[in-house]
Enzyme design. Structure first.
Site, short mmCIF file in Angstrom:
data_model
loop_
_atom_site.label_atom_id
_atom_site.label_comp_id
_atom_site.label_asym_id
_atom_site.label_seq_id
_atom_site.Cartn_x
_atom_site.Cartn_y
_atom_site.Cartn_z
N GLY A 25 0.71 -1.21 0.01
CA GLY A 25 -0.08 0.06 0.06
C GLY A 25 0.98 1.35 -0.32
CB SER A 26 0.12 4.59 1.30
OG SER A 26 -0.91 4.72 0.80
CB THR A 27 4.16 1.56 3.55
OG1 THR A 27 4.12 0.25 2.99
CG2 THR A 27 3.50 1.67 4.96
#
Lengths: 487, 464
Positions: free
Chosen positions: A215-217
């Protein structure tokens, strides 16, 4: 009659000679084949005939051995078994060994030739060395904080020391007691059946053997690629990205959870996790440069061992631009282990260089003589040091201004990145909540801890906040524990 | 152990070359070697304790004293009653018996519920008592010739006795009375050897003559039919009973004993040929028809079949594993795992423990001890003048040799396994008692042989 008595005696001599020849055949020429027969219990009896060496956390053994007086005499016991299970694994007389019990088996069971005082000495004397000890890099406080933080939720935590690559915590939930599998009685068989049938998969080491969409990591990687490639030079300049962003070559449009993402600066987009900005950035950087950067962080590396093997994290190398756009925000088929994401944040904290992670500080003989010691070594340079400095600033912003406020620690500088990974068919599953981050106490010269947290069944509304809401507090507890106990 | 053989081999076979001076009695040699045998056994006992518990076992002194007193008593009676007897026989018996006690005690430690060593020591004591009795009462072996028919009746009775009792582990060879179990077949073999020796000695000329005559006139008849009749009948009876009782090792032993004694008595190679032919026919018939034996043969041909079938290793496979684990030098007393063999580990399979813990080196030494025992028996036979004594010595020595071959060959996979006791070594009261009697008789025979030499008695009576 004398002649016949002599002949009869010769016959008896012949019979006894045949016995000797046959005994030589069995005991010398075919002995290896008999020894190696899988039905021969002797190797197991020898293996379990003495206490196994211990696995040590901060000077205190987390394992033990129990004398059962049975044929396979010593059974493995565990102190705080569920807490350390992802590290120790189990050593079962029936079901074999896993993780450190497996990777360091020859030291623990005493068969490693390095444990001998002289090479080949034991082959001559038929002695067996006492089991050696395996000293881990774990910090008990960090391990406990992570374990407690995850609580009953499914998920995993990996924490590293950025400057060295030491693994400080490795936790997977739900966990199990490895001691339940030690013996060879019906109890062990019951435990084995129960653990394998459990829907929560307690035997799965989620920290190193399970990959999740990051995801956004993953935006940390995309940002590093963009800065390294010169696609972005000024963190505060507008990025000329639309909101919503239509994936190239398709009519699918990508939206944001956050507001103000149109033409947002990299800093704003990072702090508020604008999907549109990073999807476009990835496409602008291009497949080759994105792949290079991801690999430099450690993606697509199937050979990583700490010393047990780590499931490879993947970043696809053959994608169209729409897929690349999705991959750049940690979706599509980008997948990472929690340990891999800890490596990403550790690279940022360590001036861009990725240290090879390791869990075993050293192995010793039973009397304490060091057999082997792990050293710090650089795996790769993931980005320019200057890029790392700018990413640190961006990650600090996430905690100080953006979605990661829950990770803030007093008297310390903390950088982080939240993530929510959608998964399942049509993104129907409950999203995974991510948080990756690093922390540096105010009197330290460099960050002391990098951590990655994933919570599988995050009980929050779907949205960017869940990474900050569910995972960030756990990461904070772990980082605080490390800072508190720092020497 | 090899040093012992070196010192005595030098004397050479004592064929009728009478010594010029008075024959040495060599009781000093016997005493020294007996002390060495006791010390070796005590050493083995201590080694087991050190390996298993890390200390010298508290019973070591008792064990040493017990064995030492028995050996000393035996030695004293030999000094008094058979001063010319072969000096090697007693030390070998003491050493083998002592080693057997050590091995049984060592296995007792692995099976705390089933302690066999104390009983074995009691039986050994009884064996030595009988040894002393035989030495004391039997002044001349030729007396025994008179009891040929008494002994054969007794032998057959003893053999038939177990039929009245329930079988144990598939074989009807046990008699259980008031908690004691006896194997009468063990005693019967001595009596049968006695009968064979006596009968063949009395009739050997007739056998030889009659044989030729019948061969000449009838051509199709087996030679010596009428004279041979009784002995063949006795032999068939005993082997038949044993087959009924499924004691196949012992029936093999009786068969071999009969063939060897007949051959020595008549000197006819034809007997060997006929014997082997009959043995082959019998073996094939029993091996294929009798399920118990058939499975033994199958095990011998495919020792690992049960592993491949997923049923785990059988006793023979475990025995082979044990021998292989011992290798050249062995694991050391107390450090092997031959207990994996299971229920017969202290009796039929005792040699596997020796093979694993003493290695090929120790096993060779044990085989050599048996070889020496047998050789000394044959030597007494060669030196004696009277046909009965010669045949008896040959028979008794052959019993030991055949028994060692059948059981040791069985547990090492050389021949199909048949249950029998390793002389002196294995657990088994009847066996150890019988073997002490055999040694006593051999001692008496060797004493007579050397006495004859000493007295320079007349020319050899046997001219075959």
């Amino acid at each position: 009659m004398t002649k016949y008595i002599r002949r009869a005696a010769a016959l008896c001599a012949l019979l006894l000679l045949a016995l000797l020849v046959n005994a030589t055949r069995v005991q010398v020429f075919q002995s290896r084949a008999y020894d190696d027969n899988p039905a021969n219990r002797r190797p197991s009896i020898a293996r379990w005939g003495q206490p196994r060496g211990d696995i040590v956390v901060e000077g205190r053994p987390v394992t033990g051995s129990k004398d059962t007086g049975e044929q396979l005499r010593y059974e493995r016991t565990y102190r705080e078994g569920p807490l350390y299970a992802p590290v120790t694994g189990f050593a079962s007389q029936v079901y074999g060994t896993t993780f450190l019990e497996h990777a360091e088996d020859s030291v623990l069971d005493g068969s490693d030739p390095l444990l001998s005082f002289l090479p080949l000495w034991n082959d001559i004397t038929r002695d067996q060395n006492a089991g050696g000890e395996v000293v881990t890099t774990l910090r008990a406080a960090a391990q406990r904080a992570a374990y407690r933080g995850l609580g009953a939720r499914r998920g995993a935590v990996a924490a590293l020391e950025p400057a060295t690559g030491r693994v400080l915590a490795l936790v997977s939930r739900p966990s199990y007691d490895p001691g339940a599998l030690s013996g060879n009685g019906p109890k062990a068989a019951e435990a084995w059946a129960r653990l394998n049938g459990d829907a929560g998969k307690p035997l799965l080491n989620r920290a190193v053997r399970q990959t999740y969409p990051p995801g956004s990591t993953f935006k940390v990687v995309t940002a590093a690629a963009a800065l390294d490639a010169g696609v972005v030079t000024d963190l505060d300049a507008p990025t000329r990205s639309p909101d919503p962003y239509t994936l190239p070559g398709t009519s699918t449009s990508l939206a944001n959870e956050a507001e103000g993402c149109e033409n947002a600066s990299l800093r704003y987009a990072f702090e508020w996790s604008c999907n549109t900005v990073f999807a476009k950035l990835g496409v602008d950087v291009g497949l080759d440069a994105m792949t290079d950067t991801a690999r430099a962080f450690g993606f697509d590396n199937s050979g990583l061992r700490i010393p047990f093997s780590v499931a490879p994290s993947s970043f696809d190398t053959e994608m169209d631009r729409a897929q690349l756009a999705l991959s750049s925000i940690g979706q599509f088929d980008t997948r990472a282990t929690p340990l891999q994401m800890a490596l990403v944040t550790a690279a940022v904290a360590n001036g861009g260089s990725v240290r090879s992670p390791y869990l075993v500080e050293r192995t010793t003989t039973a009397s304490g003589r060091t057999v082997s010691a792990s050293g710090t070594r650089t795996l790769r340079q993931a980005m320019h040091p200057a890029t790392a400095m700018r990413l640190r600033a961006l990650m600090r912003g996430v905690v100080e201004e953006g979605t990661g406020a829950n990770a803030a620690i007093r008297h310390a500088t903390v950088g982080g990145k939240t993530g929510t990974a959608q998964h399942g068919i049509g993104n129907s599953g409950t999203p995974y909540a991510w948080f990756i981050g690093w922390a540096q106490s105010d009197d330290a010269v460099e960050p002391q801890v990098a951590v990655a947290v994933v919570v599988e069944d995050a009980e929050a509304v779907r949205g960017e906040i869940s990474g900050g809401g569910d995972a960030a507090p756990i990461a904070r507890e772990v980082m605080e524990a490390v800072l508190r106990t720092a020497d | 152990m090899t040093a012992k053989s070196g010192t005595t081999l030098a004397t050479g076979p004592s064929d009728p070359s009478p010594p010029a001076v008075r024959l040495l009695r060599r009781r000093g040699v016997e005493f020294t070697l007996t002390v060495v045998a006791v010390l070796l056994s005590v050493y083995g006992y201590c080694a087991v304790g050190l390996a298993k518990n890390g200390n010298v076992p508290p019973g070591a002194a008792d064990y040493g004293a017990g064995l030492g007193v028995l050996a000393l008593l035996a030695h004293l009676v030999v000094r008094l009653r058979a001063p010319y007897a072969d000096p090697l026989l007693l030390p070998i018996a003491v050493l083998l018996n002592g080693l057997g006690l050590v091995l049984i005690h060592r296995l007792d430690l692995e099976t705390p519920a089933d302690r066999a060593a104390p009983a074995q020591l009691n039986w050994s004591a009884l064996g030595v008592v009988l040894f002393i009795t035989v030495m004391a009462l039997l002044r001349d072996h030729r007396v025994l010739q008179r009891y040929a028919y008494v002994s054969v009746v007794a032998a057959l009775a003893l053999l038939a006795l177990p039929v009245l009792f329930p079988p144990v582990n598939g074989a009807r060879i046990w008699v259980r009375i008031a908690g004691f179990s006896l194997q009468p077949g063990e005693f019967a073999k001595v009596l049968l050897a006695l009968f064979f020796a006596s009968y063949l000695a009395a009739n050997r000329n007739a056998l030889a003559y009659a044989g030729r005559r019948i061969w000449r006139f009838k051509r199709l008849q087996l030679p010596t039919g009428r004279v041979l009749g009784p002995v063949v009948t006795i032999w068939l009876l005993s082997v038949g009973v044993l087959v009924l009782e499924r004691d196949l090792g012992t029936s093999l032993l009786y068969f071999g004993l009969f063939v060897i004694m007949l051959y020595v008595a008549t000197g006819r190679t034809g007997w060997i040929a006929v014997g082997l032919l009959l043995a082959c026919v019998g073996a094939v018939a029993v091996g294929s028809l009798e399920p118990h034996v058939h499975s033994r043969v199958e095990d011998w041909l495919h020792p690992f079949a049960s592993i491949e079938a997923g049923r785990g290793p059988n006793q023979l496979a475990q025995s082979l594993f044990a021998f292989a684990a011992g290798g050249l030098l062995g694991t050391g007393l107390g450090l092997g795992h031959s207990v994996l063999i299971g229920f017969a580990v202290k009796s039929d399979f005792i040699l596997a423990t020796a093979g694993e813990e003493l290695g090929l080196a120790g096993l060779s030494a044990i085989f050599l001890l048996y070889a020496l025992l047998v050789e000394r028996g044959y030597r007494a036979g060669l030196a004696l003048r009277d046909p009965f004594g010669r045949l008896l010595a040959t028979g008794l020595a052959s019993i030991v040799a055949l028994q060692v071959f059948v059981i040791a060959g069985g547990v090492t996979g050389l021949i199909p396994l048949t249950g029998m006791a390793m002389p002196f070594l294995a657990q088994g009261g009847s066996s150890v008692v019988t073997n002490w009697i055999i040694v006593a008789l051999l001692m008496r025979l060797s004493d007579s042989a050397r006495r004859q030499d000493d007295r320079r008695e007349g020319p050899e009576g046997s001219g075959a």
